[in-house]
Motif scaffolding. Structure first.
Motif, mmCIF file in Angstrom:
data_model
loop_
_atom_site.group_PDB
_atom_site.id
_atom_site.type_symbol
_atom_site.label_atom_id
_atom_site.label_comp_id
_atom_site.label_asym_id
_atom_site.label_seq_id
_atom_site.Cartn_x
_atom_site.Cartn_y
_atom_site.Cartn_z
ATOM 1 N N LEU A 1 -2.574 14.020 -1.942
ATOM 2 C CA LEU A 1 -3.055 12.768 -1.365
ATOM 3 C C LEU A 1 -4.518 12.889 -0.957
ATOM 4 N N GLU B 1 -7.590 8.506 3.699
ATOM 5 C CA GLU B 1 -6.237 9.058 3.566
ATOM 6 C C GLU B 1 -5.291 8.391 4.560
ATOM 7 N N LEU C 1 -4.112 5.024 3.061
ATOM 8 C CA LEU C 1 -3.437 4.983 1.772
ATOM 9 C C LEU C 1 -1.930 4.800 1.961
ATOM 10 N N THR C 2 -1.365 3.884 1.199
ATOM 11 C CA THR C 2 0.081 3.656 1.225
ATOM 12 C C THR C 2 0.567 3.486 -0.215
ATOM 13 N N TYR C 3 1.889 3.618 -0.395
ATOM 14 C CA TYR C 3 2.468 3.439 -1.722
ATOM 15 C C TYR C 3 3.040 2.026 -1.831
ATOM 16 N N ASP C 4 2.799 1.360 -2.939
ATOM 17 C CA ASP C 4 3.365 0.024 -3.146
ATOM 18 C C ASP C 4 4.759 0.158 -3.744
ATOM 19 N N GLU D 1 2.551 3.209 -6.593
ATOM 20 C CA GLU D 1 1.120 3.398 -6.763
ATOM 21 C C GLU D 1 0.421 3.371 -5.398
ATOM 22 N N LEU D 2 -0.603 4.184 -5.255
ATOM 23 C CA LEU D 2 -1.345 4.231 -4.002
ATOM 24 C C LEU D 2 -2.264 3.020 -3.887
ATOM 25 N N GLU D 3 -2.333 2.453 -2.670
ATOM 26 C CA GLU D 3 -3.221 1.339 -2.406
ATOM 27 C C GLU D 3 -3.687 1.408 -0.952
ATOM 28 N N PHE D 4 -4.720 0.599 -0.621
ATOM 29 C CA PHE D 4 -5.164 0.524 0.774
ATOM 30 C C PHE D 4 -5.741 -0.854 1.010
#
Length: 492
Positions: free
Chosen positions: A414, A460, A463-466, A470-473
């Motif tokens: 991450l 960091e 950042l979260t997972y959808d 997939e990582l997004e912010f």
């Protein structure tokens, strides 16, 4: 040794010289003797092998002093070193042998009128001294070293040469004392250089030209110019940027370049440090490229934008006619374009997409991208490979290569994503707050790796997972967090 070119031993060279003077004979024309001697001394000068001293020393224990009389008589007048001229005279006195008929007539000339021609910039100058049936013409380059002789020759028809010189520059008659000063200073500029680029005539006529120079009256002592004070240099830089307007960004890097230009002028053109001309400004670039003037990559980029404007501003103040001013700027731009493409390739990579930016924005872009990626190479087992930072995948490889030691476990995945994303943001300049925060942290005293660690930690955290993994912010939340980064928070 048989496969190599053998270097002639001094004894062999001396035999050749003695034979050459023997062939001249006692009744040779003095000018012919002067030319032969000057050519011999020129060959030794070009080879950086001063055999004149050895030839003089040979007089102390020679078994054939009569063979040395002629060359010593020539060296007594034409040797370029005063101590050697005196030593040759002393050796002849000890011999007490008859000298050739030409010996007393060497360099027995009377200087007449002197002229000086100069190009419109003051870069190139020629001095012509008449000695009746012949003349001495000296070509001088004022691009560096306070002026230096690029060529010198004895000419048969001074008036014809003067007509040719007048066709290419402004001319004026000068006093013999002034001619002495100008020529002597220029010869000194040539001798200061390890490998001066001089013409073939210079080598042949150097010793004879210096002998003719000694027949000119000595100039009065000239006061050295007062150097510019620090305050005066600062005022000059301020006035330049005021005159340049939006043509060049008023950045710290650009100001360093302006200061280096002034310093170059003070060292190499002390009486006219702000004078501009193609040869002078091209010499400045040469000194940068040779490492004699040290600039950072950012300052080098600033120079490329600043130098043509510097030429125009100070050329205008110099009173150059419009056509000369245009030619000057074009010459400077051509010199900048001719720089080694290998040296500029990395810089070009950083400047991708900067074509429509102002000079000030180009400077900011270069500083931002070089902060993001100081190096564009990765090491392989066998070599170093330069990557293209404009390609996102290759940019990622550069980041992971630099920080490989920090990403050696799954938990750091991450953080690796966050770091490469931060570098992408810095490279692209979006969001602008990332670079603003980086500058703020740098100004607080943090090193680059510490700044990147701070920025990476902020991203960091956001950042979260959808739903698709997939990582997004959230951009607004991330930007707000960047704005809240306080460099002094940890100290409190």
């Amino acid at each position: 040794m048989s496969a190599m070119t053998e270097v002639p031993q001094p004894e062999t060279a001396f035999d050749e010289v003695l034979n050459a003077f023997a062939e001249l004979g006692n009744d040779a024309d003095p000018t012919r003797v002067e030319l032969v001697t000057s050519e011999i001394l020129g060959e030794w000068w070009e080879a950086d092998d001063d055999l004149a001293a050895g030839l003089i020393d040979l007089a102390a224990d020679t078994a054939e002093p009569e063979r040395l009389v002629a060359p010593l008589a020539a060296l007594r007048v034409l040797a370029t070193d005063e101590d050697q001229r005196e030593a040759a005279a002393l050796a002849l006195e000890k011999f007490g042998l008859p000298e050739p008929a030409w010996a007393a007539r060497l360099n027995q000339v009377t200087p007449g009128q002197c002229w000086r021609t100069t190009d419109v910039y003051g870069d190139e100058s020629s001095v012509l001294v008449s000695f009746g049936d012949h003349g001495l013409v000296v070509s001088i380059n004022y691009g560096s070293f306070g002026g230096w002789v690029t060529d010198a020759a004895i000419v048969e028809s001074p008036q014809d040469v003067l007509a040719e010189l007048r066709a290419v520059g402004e001319s004026a008659e000068i006093a013999p004392e002034q001619a002495h000063e100008v020529i002597a200073d220029a010869f000194a500029g040539t001798e200061w250089q390890a490998e001066p680029e001089v013409g073939e005539d210079f080598v042949r006529f150097r010793a004879l030209a210096l002998a003719r120079l000694r027949t000119l009256p000595e100039p009065a002592e000239v006061e050295e110019p007062e150097p510019l004070t620090v305050e005066e240099q600062a005022e000059i830089i301020d006035s330049f940027f005021a005159a340049a307007g939006d043509e060049v960004g008023d950045t710290e890097d650009a100001r360093v370049v302006a200061l280096r230009l002034i310093e170059f002028g003070l060292e190499h053109d002390a009486r006219q440090p702000l004078r501009v001309g193609p040869a002078k400004l091209e010499s400045f670039v040469d000194f940068v490229d040779d490492g004699q003037i040290e600039l950072t990559d950012e300052q080098d980029a600033a120079m490329a934008a600043l130098l043509p404007v510097w030429a125009r501003v100070f050329g205008d103040r110099q009173g150059l006619p419009e056509d000369a001013l245009t030619a000057l700027v074009e010459a400077v731009e051509d010199r900048l374009d001719d720089r080694d493409p290998e040296e500029e390739s990395s810089l070009d990579a950083y400047l991708t997409g900067s074509e429509d930016l102002t000079p000030e924005d180009v400077q900011d872009l270069l500083e931002r991208r070089q902060f993001a990626l100081p190096s564009l190479t990765v090491e392989t087992e066998d070599d170093e490979v330069e990557l293209d930072p404009s390609d996102p995948e290759q940019r990622r490889m550069l980041v992971l290569s630099e920080f490989a030691a920090e990403f050696d476990d799954e938990e750091s995945e991450l953080r690796a994503v966050a770091l490469t994303t931060v570098v992408d943001q810095l490279w692209e300049g979006e969001p602008a707050e990332t670079w603003i925060a980086a500058q703020r942290l740098t100004e607080s005293g943090l090193e680059r790796d510490e700044v990147l660690a701070e920025l990476t930690a902020v991203l960091e955290e956001h950042l979260t997972y959808d739903e698709d993994g997939e990582l997004e912010f959230d951009l607004d939340d991330y930007v707000a967090a960047l704005d809240e980064l306080d460099p002094g928070a940890e100290d409190e």
